[in-house]
Design a protein around this motif. Sequence first.
Motif, PDB file in Angstrom:
ATOM      1  N   TYR A  47      50.190 -43.340 112.462  1.00 37.75           N
ATOM      2  CA  TYR A  47      49.088 -42.431 112.772  1.00 37.75           C
ATOM      3  C   TYR A  47      49.588 -41.093 113.303  1.00 37.75           C
ATOM      4  O   TYR A  47      50.615 -41.007 113.980  1.00 37.75           O
ATOM      5  CB  TYR A  47      48.177 -43.042 113.834  1.00 37.75           C
ATOM      6  CG  TYR A  47      47.328 -44.182 113.347  1.00 37.75           C
ATOM      7  CD1 TYR A  47      46.215 -43.960 112.533  1.00 37.75           C
ATOM      8  CD2 TYR A  47      47.631 -45.496 113.709  1.00 37.75           C
ATOM      9  CE1 TYR A  47      45.420 -45.011 112.101  1.00 37.75           C
ATOM     10  CE2 TYR A  47      46.837 -46.554 113.269  1.00 37.75           C
ATOM     11  CZ  TYR A  47      45.735 -46.310 112.463  1.00 37.75           C
ATOM     12  OH  TYR A  47      44.965 -47.342 112.031  1.00 37.75           O
ATOM     13  N   LEU A  57      42.055 -31.961 107.357  1.00 34.34           N
ATOM     14  CA  LEU A  57      41.255 -32.049 108.566  1.00 34.34           C
ATOM     15  C   LEU A  57      41.265 -30.680 109.238  1.00 34.34           C
ATOM     16  O   LEU A  57      42.323 -30.057 109.352  1.00 34.34           O
ATOM     17  CB  LEU A  57      41.828 -33.095 109.513  1.00 34.34           C
ATOM     18  CG  LEU A  57      41.621 -34.564 109.141  1.00 34.34           C
ATOM     19  CD1 LEU A  57      42.651 -35.429 109.868  1.00 34.34           C
ATOM     20  CD2 LEU A  57      40.207 -35.011 109.484  1.00 34.34           C
ATOM     21  N   TRP A 103      41.215 -41.597 108.050  1.00 33.16           N
ATOM     22  CA  TRP A 103      40.988 -40.436 108.913  1.00 33.16           C
ATOM     23  C   TRP A 103      39.794 -40.693 109.839  1.00 33.16           C
ATOM     24  O   TRP A 103      39.016 -41.631 109.640  1.00 33.16           O
ATOM     25  CB  TRP A 103      40.721 -39.180 108.090  1.00 33.16           C
ATOM     26  CG  TRP A 103      39.384 -39.210 107.395  1.00 33.16           C
ATOM     27  CD1 TRP A 103      38.184 -38.808 107.899  1.00 33.16           C
ATOM     28  CD2 TRP A 103      39.119 -39.723 106.093  1.00 33.16           C
ATOM     29  NE1 TRP A 103      37.173 -39.023 106.977  1.00 33.16           N
ATOM     30  CE2 TRP A 103      37.728 -39.581 105.864  1.00 33.16           C
ATOM     31  CE3 TRP A 103      39.915 -40.268 105.082  1.00 33.16           C
ATOM     32  CZ2 TRP A 103      37.129 -39.980 104.676  1.00 33.16           C
ATOM     33  CZ3 TRP A 103      39.320 -40.664 103.916  1.00 33.16           C
ATOM     34  CH2 TRP A 103      37.938 -40.521 103.700  1.00 33.16           C
ATOM     35  N   ALA A 156      44.622 -39.200 111.562  1.00 33.39           N
ATOM     36  CA  ALA A 156      44.838 -39.600 110.174  1.00 33.39           C
ATOM     37  C   ALA A 156      45.867 -40.719 110.142  1.00 33.39           C
ATOM     38  O   ALA A 156      46.717 -40.816 111.039  1.00 33.39           O
ATOM     39  CB  ALA A 156      45.308 -38.411 109.330  1.00 33.39           C
ATOM     40  N   TYR A 166      36.349 -32.961 107.865  1.00 30.45           N
ATOM     41  CA  TYR A 166      37.363 -33.384 106.896  1.00 30.45           C
ATOM     42  C   TYR A 166      36.921 -32.962 105.509  1.00 30.45           C
ATOM     43  O   TYR A 166      35.857 -33.369 105.021  1.00 30.45           O
ATOM     44  CB  TYR A 166      37.562 -34.902 106.939  1.00 30.45           C
ATOM     45  CG  TYR A 166      38.475 -35.400 105.836  1.00 30.45           C
ATOM     46  CD1 TYR A 166      39.752 -34.849 105.664  1.00 30.45           C
ATOM     47  CD2 TYR A 166      38.066 -36.409 104.968  1.00 30.45           C
ATOM     48  CE1 TYR A 166      40.588 -35.299 104.654  1.00 30.45           C
ATOM     49  CE2 TYR A 166      38.899 -36.869 103.958  1.00 30.45           C
ATOM     50  CZ  TYR A 166      40.164 -36.319 103.791  1.00 30.45           C
ATOM     51  OH  TYR A 166      41.002 -36.755 102.794  1.00 30.45           O
ATOM     52  N   LYS A 193      36.431 -42.942 109.568  1.00 29.32           N
ATOM     53  CA  LYS A 193      36.222 -42.084 108.396  1.00 29.32           C
ATOM     54  C   LYS A 193      34.981 -41.198 108.537  1.00 29.32           C
ATOM     55  O   LYS A 193      34.342 -40.835 107.540  1.00 29.32           O
ATOM     56  CB  LYS A 193      36.167 -42.910 107.114  1.00 29.32           C
ATOM     57  CG  LYS A 193      37.503 -43.556 106.763  1.00 29.32           C
ATOM     58  CD  LYS A 193      37.544 -44.092 105.348  1.00 29.32           C
ATOM     59  CE  LYS A 193      38.961 -44.594 105.011  1.00 29.32           C
ATOM     60  NZ  LYS A 193      39.071 -45.104 103.639  1.00 29.32           N
ATOM     61  N   ILE A 241      40.787 -35.637 116.381  1.00 29.43           N
ATOM     62  CA  ILE A 241      40.954 -36.021 114.980  1.00 29.43           C
ATOM     63  C   ILE A 241      42.201 -36.879 114.818  1.00 29.43           C
ATOM     64  O   ILE A 241      43.148 -36.789 115.611  1.00 29.43           O
ATOM     65  CB  ILE A 241      41.047 -34.788 114.047  1.00 29.43           C
ATOM     66  CG1 ILE A 241      42.188 -33.857 114.479  1.00 29.43           C
ATOM     67  CG2 ILE A 241      39.736 -34.035 113.998  1.00 29.43           C
ATOM     68  CD1 ILE A 241      42.328 -32.624 113.602  1.00 29.43           C
ATOM     69  N   GLU A 293      37.559 -33.587 102.016  1.00 30.78           N
ATOM     70  CA  GLU A 293      38.245 -34.618 101.220  1.00 30.78           C
ATOM     71  C   GLU A 293      38.852 -34.045  99.954  1.00 30.78           C
ATOM     72  O   GLU A 293      39.931 -34.454  99.516  1.00 30.78           O
ATOM     73  CB  GLU A 293      37.257 -35.738 100.893  1.00 30.78           C
ATOM     74  CG  GLU A 293      37.928 -36.973 100.309  1.00 30.78           C
ATOM     75  CD  GLU A 293      36.989 -38.161 100.256  1.00 30.78           C
ATOM     76  OE1 GLU A 293      37.463 -39.259  99.911  1.00 30.78           O
ATOM     77  OE2 GLU A 293      35.780 -38.005 100.567  1.00 30.78           O
TER      78      GLU A 293
END
Length: 676
Positions: free
Chosen positions: A151, A176, A196, A233, A169, A221, A231, A171
């Motif tokens: 992560y 992000l 995420w 990911a 985010y 997500k 945030i 996509e």
Amino acid sequence: MELLWNKPERTRWTQSCEGKVIKKQIQFSTTRRKEKTLVIKQPNSIIGNQQLLVTLGMKGEIFGMYYPGRDYAQQVTEALFGVNTNGSIHWLNSIDWQSKQYYPDNSGILKTELKHSSGIGVSITDVVPPDYPVLIRHLKINNNELEGTFYTYFDFDMGERKEKNSGFYDEREGMLSQYWRNHYVGITTTPAFNDWQVGKALGAAWWTSARWGVEHGQLQKNKEDIGNVNIAAGFPLTTKEITQYVIFAKNREELYDLKEQIKSIPFASFITKTHEGWKTWLARGKEINAPSRLKSYYYRSLQVLHLLSDEKLGSVVAAPEFDHEYEECGGYGFCWNRDAVEVMQSLHNAGYTEYLPRFIRWCKHTQLKDGSWFQRYWLNGSLAPSWGNLDYSTQIDETASTIYMMAKYGQSLLEDERQQYLDYYWQTIDRGSKYLMKRTREGLHDPCTDLWETYHGSFTYTSAAIYAALSEVAKLARAQSKSACAIEYEARAKWIKQKTIKMLWMPETECFAKAIINNEIYPVIDASVIGTFMPFNMLDITNNDEREKIIQMLNTIEKRLNCMVNGKKGIKRYENDKYRGGNPWTVTTLWLINAQLRIAEYYLQKDKKIGERWLNNTRPYFDMVINSTTNTKLLPEQINKHTGNPAWVIPLAWSSALFIEAVQKLSKILQNRRIV
């Protein structure tokens, strides 16, 4: 930069397992009892360019990201990597990881190698390339055949605001983003992450926090949120390499444009360009003939000053800010003229001649109407938060140091250049000199605050700085046929010197007193009185009586302020210093080194045996300085008196500048010895 008063005792300190993170618990008594945790983070390394400055801990955790300036804004509260295996999170900055951190070949590129007790290994290469406001982090991961998730987590405070941020985010773009007004950041990776969360830090619903999701291996997500945003990911732990881009911009369009540009360039090209850029910059400096054990610290100090200086504005930050709440000090993320004078002169003498004229231009535009300079400034010249707003609380030595620098620089110029310089700057110099005259009508200066921001009175150090300023302005005026000014300023300088020696020299102690406070001699020994010799030359080494005073003063300071740590010598600020426990300081230790080197230089021309003795005296002090840095060779403000480790502010521009000056002096002495 300590407080002028003692704050009520209301805290309890604990040292965290991460080493350089100090956590402080504060309890507030209100109708509802609350507990607030403040974290003071002292970095182990820094990297950056003119658009972005990044400070990091010894395990690769990000402590600060300063964009677009070195002083504002600090955009991040927390930025970590973590590994989640078997339902447990292993943050890479925890005690379970062993680390090694270094700059390969003075490159300005940072390497961090981490090994977990489970056998998982992570190697991080951090680079801020010359032309972009981006931190690029290249990771190589050895999962030791374990399954789980890797992560990356961020808690940004865009524009130094926790509230009113927005995160989302995209996509399609694989990015992000978070923003507040004109402060934008984007996180994108190669390969793209497959998990995420845009969450709420410290939200009422704790499961909406991205940090909670990382710790439990369950990112939600969620694609967007507002408020106090965080945030994260995630990647399968089987991922062998990840390149992460942390991109800053002033608006959304710029952020997306930068993403396209930066991701089109191979990572290896950024490494090459950054390495070559630092190599070229260091090669511009003067060659030094110092012992090899000092050279790497010298080059690192040069790099630190380059990173802390704003080349466009001309100013320099004293240190990357780390105490944003001003809980334990008054903060360091500003420009003090006193520190900046040392920085610019050291860079100038090292061969980087563009810095000093830029700073002098900055000084012209920041001078106050009465001819003085404020206690400290934001880098753009705006007045910074200060406890020096009144005549009695200002620091006169800062104005004196500035005038001294401007006059000395003017004298160094060729005749035509000097005339142009005076056409533009004489009004600034003269106005500053008149301010110093106004504040010294009785010979010794009016009560003000000392350089340590601790006492109010009339100080030996400040008097020496004023003497030097008026003396140099008199020389400059005389060279330009301004005889009336020259006579007036020279006479006042001589009077200040006479009164300082008469009223503040203590024959029984063989040293200057620190100050006159409330019309009484304050006989505490303070290392700052070295300023009467170096750098301000109030005491003339070629005068027998004054040379004897210089030697007596240095001997007294060594005897009364010496602090032995691990067999090495450091110098405290003054007797009974309580700030941060009363440690020896890098600055004061280097003051003594520079003074001893000047005496060695003098005697090597008169009596080689005495000169060699003074030269050898500097070795244990040099040893203290270079052995009390971070393992990446950043010089701190202080040296822990128990362990010898770097303490409090890291890195300090003032310390770095004085070290550069000391190595330059030593290099000159050693070169002259070879010639002889």
